[in-house]
Design an enzyme around this catalytic site. Sequence first.
Site, mmCIF file in Angstrom:
data_model
loop_
_atom_site.group_PDB
_atom_site.id
_atom_site.type_symbol
_atom_site.label_atom_id
_atom_site.label_comp_id
_atom_site.label_asym_id
_atom_site.label_seq_id
_atom_site.Cartn_x
_atom_site.Cartn_y
_atom_site.Cartn_z
ATOM 1 N N THR A 193 -16.767 0.888 18.514
ATOM 2 C CA THR A 193 -15.796 0.023 19.073
ATOM 3 C C THR A 193 -16.390 -1.438 19.184
ATOM 4 O O THR A 193 -17.652 -1.524 19.331
ATOM 5 C CB THR A 193 -15.191 0.273 20.508
ATOM 6 O OG1 THR A 193 -14.620 1.542 20.498
ATOM 7 C CG2 THR A 193 -14.522 -0.898 21.255
ATOM 8 N N ASP A 232 -10.756 2.886 27.329
ATOM 9 C CA ASP A 232 -11.316 1.644 28.101
ATOM 10 C C ASP A 232 -10.918 0.479 27.381
ATOM 11 O O ASP A 232 -10.762 -0.624 28.011
ATOM 12 C CB ASP A 232 -12.743 1.757 28.572
ATOM 13 C CG ASP A 232 -13.572 1.994 27.531
ATOM 14 O OD1 ASP A 232 -13.150 2.576 26.281
ATOM 15 O OD2 ASP A 232 -14.809 1.467 27.552
ATOM 16 N N THR A 258 -18.876 -0.015 25.011
ATOM 17 C CA THR A 258 -18.519 0.925 24.038
ATOM 18 C C THR A 258 -18.849 2.360 24.422
ATOM 19 O O THR A 258 -19.748 2.544 25.364
ATOM 20 C CB THR A 258 -19.356 0.664 22.838
ATOM 21 O OG1 THR A 258 -18.900 1.512 21.560
ATOM 22 C CG2 THR A 258 -20.608 0.574 22.942
ATOM 23 N N GLY A 318 -14.665 6.227 26.578
ATOM 24 C CA GLY A 318 -13.856 5.374 27.701
ATOM 25 C C GLY A 318 -13.317 5.792 28.650
ATOM 26 O O GLY A 318 -13.266 5.208 29.890
HETATM 27 C C1 SD4 Z 1 -12.540 4.512 23.666
HETATM 28 N N1 SD4 Z 1 -14.435 3.246 24.392
HETATM 29 O O1 SD4 Z 1 -11.456 4.721 23.265
HETATM 30 C C2 SD4 Z 1 -13.511 3.700 23.135
HETATM 31 C C3 SD4 Z 1 -14.168 4.428 21.944
HETATM 32 C C4 SD4 Z 1 -15.646 3.547 21.652
HETATM 33 O O2 SD4 Z 1 -17.061 2.997 20.215
HETATM 34 O O3 SD4 Z 1 -16.070 2.680 22.086
HETATM 35 N N2 SD4 Z 1 -16.051 3.720 20.501
HETATM 36 O O4 SD4 Z 1 -13.003 5.552 24.603
#
Ligand code: SD4
Length: 331
Positions: A191, A222, A242, A245
């Site tokens: 992310t 998140d 990241t 989440g």
């Molecule tokens: C999530 N935080 O959807 C995101 C995924 C993520 O790097 O950070 N990937 O939970």
Amino acid sequence: MHRRKFLRNSSLGSAGLLGATALTACKDTTVQNQPIAGSPPQIKPVAVCTWDFGNATGKAWSVLEPGGSALDAVEAGVMVEEADPNNQTVGLGGRPDRDGHVTLDACIMDPEGHCGSVMALEGFVHPVSVARKVMEETPHVILVGEGAAQFALEQGFEQANLLTEASRLEWEEWKKEAEYKPIINIENHDTIGMITLDANGRMAGACTTSGMAYKMRGRVGDSPVIGAGLYVDDEIGGAAATGVGEEVVRMVGSFLIVELMRQGLSPQQACEEGVRRIMKRNQGRTDFQIGFVALNKKGESGAFCIHPGFSYRRYDSDGHRNVPSESYLKS
Ligand code: SD4
């Protein structure tokens, strides 16, 4: 074991209040914004983002350097990753949910504290730009699913098929076992969350993702949740997250880090304390990764994560670099 040792050594412990001892106790690896030699103090623009997304910070810098706004820079920066089919956790080419739908989450905040977010948006390459339209063109902060897609169409965004052949084939393979198990730093942790500071001293942030690979249909993490995946307070600074989440949402992670900076912690110290709080709440669980990056109003930045492997990109007038993050667990 690690956790206990860490908490014992930490003067912050569970008290939550931050005294002078706490501020001096941990090694502070905050990256400073160096003044230009011989010139009066001035605001120097900076862009930072989660992971090693040099093209994204490079793009943000191309907006910031000639005097562009923090908001335009942060949007343009993260759009680079949204459009990259090789980044399988953001935008075009993102890994689908378990039913094969690529659903995108994004949010954006401006220096006035305005914010916009889209959740579970399907069929548009640039959710961050739709989120910006939510912020600027509607009385709302969040639009989800079909409503967000309808709004995107009304705003003139073009529809696209986001499921690339590479991601489709991986998903077909995954379906054979259909096991949902995030793999730390590898499977789905790319992310992009970005914070920018412009030459007028204004700050903005954005975060965009396709979320956890093979998530349940309708799951939102998140990243598009203001305060969790991203938070910016133009008086103090900003933070982005990241990783898994669900754990960031439970702690309202990015808001927590900005509030810790408000209490006097450096970006580095604040990210460390944010991770410690998450580990404390998880009582010894270590099978997940989270990384935070933070930038304060002075242009100082820091980051911290649970497992080794996280880094952040920083672009300022001193150069462009990937800064490895220290971690709560050492290996
Ligand atoms: C999530 N935080 O959807 C995101 C995924 C993520 O790097 O950070 N990937 O939970």
